[in-house]
Design a protein around this motif. Structure first.
Motif, PDB file in Angstrom:
ATOM      1  N   ALA A  39      20.469  58.719  91.362  1.00 48.96           N
ATOM      2  CA  ALA A  39      20.580  60.184  91.307  1.00 48.96           C
ATOM      3  C   ALA A  39      21.625  60.616  90.276  1.00 48.96           C
ATOM      4  N   GLU A  40      22.712  59.861  90.173  1.00 48.31           N
ATOM      5  CA  GLU A  40      23.749  60.192  89.178  1.00 48.31           C
ATOM      6  C   GLU A  40      23.216  60.007  87.760  1.00 48.31           C
ATOM      7  N   MET A  43      20.926  62.969  86.998  1.00 47.36           N
ATOM      8  CA  MET A  43      21.674  64.210  86.726  1.00 47.36           C
ATOM      9  C   MET A  43      22.302  64.162  85.336  1.00 47.36           C
ATOM     10  N   ILE A  46      19.596  64.602  82.718  1.00 46.33           N
ATOM     11  CA  ILE A  46      19.185  66.014  82.603  1.00 46.33           C
ATOM     12  C   ILE A  46      20.141  66.754  81.669  1.00 46.33           C
ATOM     13  N   GLU A  47      21.440  66.549  81.899  1.00 43.23           N
ATOM     14  CA  GLU A  47      22.428  67.275  81.091  1.00 43.23           C
ATOM     15  C   GLU A  47      22.388  66.843  79.625  1.00 43.23           C
ATOM     16  N   GLY A 108      27.921  70.460  80.765  1.00 39.49           N
ATOM     17  CA  GLY A 108      27.099  69.258  80.569  1.00 39.49           C
ATOM     18  C   GLY A 108      27.879  67.989  80.276  1.00 39.49           C
ATOM     19  N   LEU A 111      29.973  66.753  83.235  1.00 38.90           N
ATOM     20  CA  LEU A 111      29.160  66.120  84.283  1.00 38.90           C
ATOM     21  C   LEU A 111      28.749  64.709  83.864  1.00 38.90           C
ATOM     22  N   GLU A 114      31.638  62.357  84.264  1.00 39.99           N
ATOM     23  CA  GLU A 114      31.991  62.090  85.666  1.00 39.99           C
ATOM     24  C   GLU A 114      30.960  61.205  86.369  1.00 39.99           C
ATOM     25  N   LEU A 115      29.709  61.321  85.952  1.00 44.69           N
ATOM     26  CA  LEU A 115      28.637  60.652  86.705  1.00 44.69           C
ATOM     27  C   LEU A 115      28.303  59.260  86.176  1.00 44.69           C
TER      28      LEU A 115
END
Lengths: 138, 113
Positions: A39-40, A43, A46-47, A108, A111, A114-115
């Motif tokens: 999931a990370e 995400m 996507i960004e 963006g 994130l 961080e991910l």
């Protein structure tokens, strides 16, 4: 032997980032990554895609490479836009955005950092490559 | 998957929005449109049930920041429940949890609203 590699070529059309995350989910499952890590990755992807679509002013396609290493997934998001100066990108803070005229967007890169485990940006006037990695165990 | 839907339920002046689908800019604007209309009608408490929104992007979430800002002007309150772990994490990274509330369940949210 070459590392397994999957390449996507995405036209700049609304919501094409969802095509990228569908592939990422299959790759993550193949690599036996946990649901949280998958999931990370989705995400962050996507960004990275949205940045490539919206901010690069790229007129062509966006290319995504998934490179499957033994213990790490490497993802490259490549556009042929006008590039950006990462030293001018400010770390967003919600405190600075509420009750002020500062635009609420611009999250963006933060994130993605961080991910994912690592992120590198190579940007020139001919385009930008974002390389991000996620280890199976970390 | 890019289709986004919102259903609305009003319970004792509390507006509950149930979202379904990818929260992108269009989804965010759909939510903000409903919230702003209800704020102009005097409502100040809003809850989002996001059980069916497993994927978000930062543009959609940044529109929730705009709603928080609007609610601060009327001493209002925004909360969420049934978040997917990655949505919860995204909200934390973007700082939404400092200015709005995340609950595990509807019951927990209603107890605080």
């Amino acid at each position: 032997m070459d590392k397994p590699k999957i390449e996507l070529k995405l036209p700049i059309i609304a919501n094409m980032e969802l095509v990228a995350i569908n592939t990422a989910e299959v790759v993550a499952k193949h690599m036996d990554l946990s649901e949280d890590k998958a999931a990370e990755i989705s995400m962050a992807l996507i960004e990275a895609c949205i940045n490539a679509f919206e901010h690069s002013q790229a007129q062509n396609n966006v290319f995504i490479h998934f490179i499957l290493e033994e213990d790490t997934l490497v993802i490259k998001v490549i556009d042929q836009g006008i590039g950006f100066d990462k030293s001018k990108v400010q770390i967003p803070k919600i405190e600075n955005k509420l009750g002020t005229d500062e635009r609420k967007r611009g999250w963006g890169l933060q994130l993605i950092k961080e991910l994912m485990d690592t992120v590198e940006f190579e940007s020139t006037k001919e385009g930008t490559t974002v390389t991000m990695t996620k280890k199976k165990e970390s | 998957m890019s289709q986004f839907n919102v259903s609305i339920q009003v319970e004792n002046d509390l507006v509950i929005l149930t979202t379904e689908g990818y929260l992108n800019n269009e989804g965010g604007e759909m939510i903000s449109g409903i919230c702003y209309e209800n704020i102009s009608n005097g409502k100040t408490r809003f809850l989002l049930d996001m059980a069916q929104t497993k994927v978000v992007n930062s543009i959609g979430v940044s529109i929730l920041i705009e709603i928080i800002e609007k609610l601060q002007e009327v001493d209002g309150k925004l909360g969420y429940y049934n978040l997917a772990p990655i949505v919860d994490k995204t909200f934390k990274i973007m700082g939404l949890t400092k200015y709005s509330s995340v609950y595990a369940t509807k019951e927990e949210a209603l107890a605080d609203f």
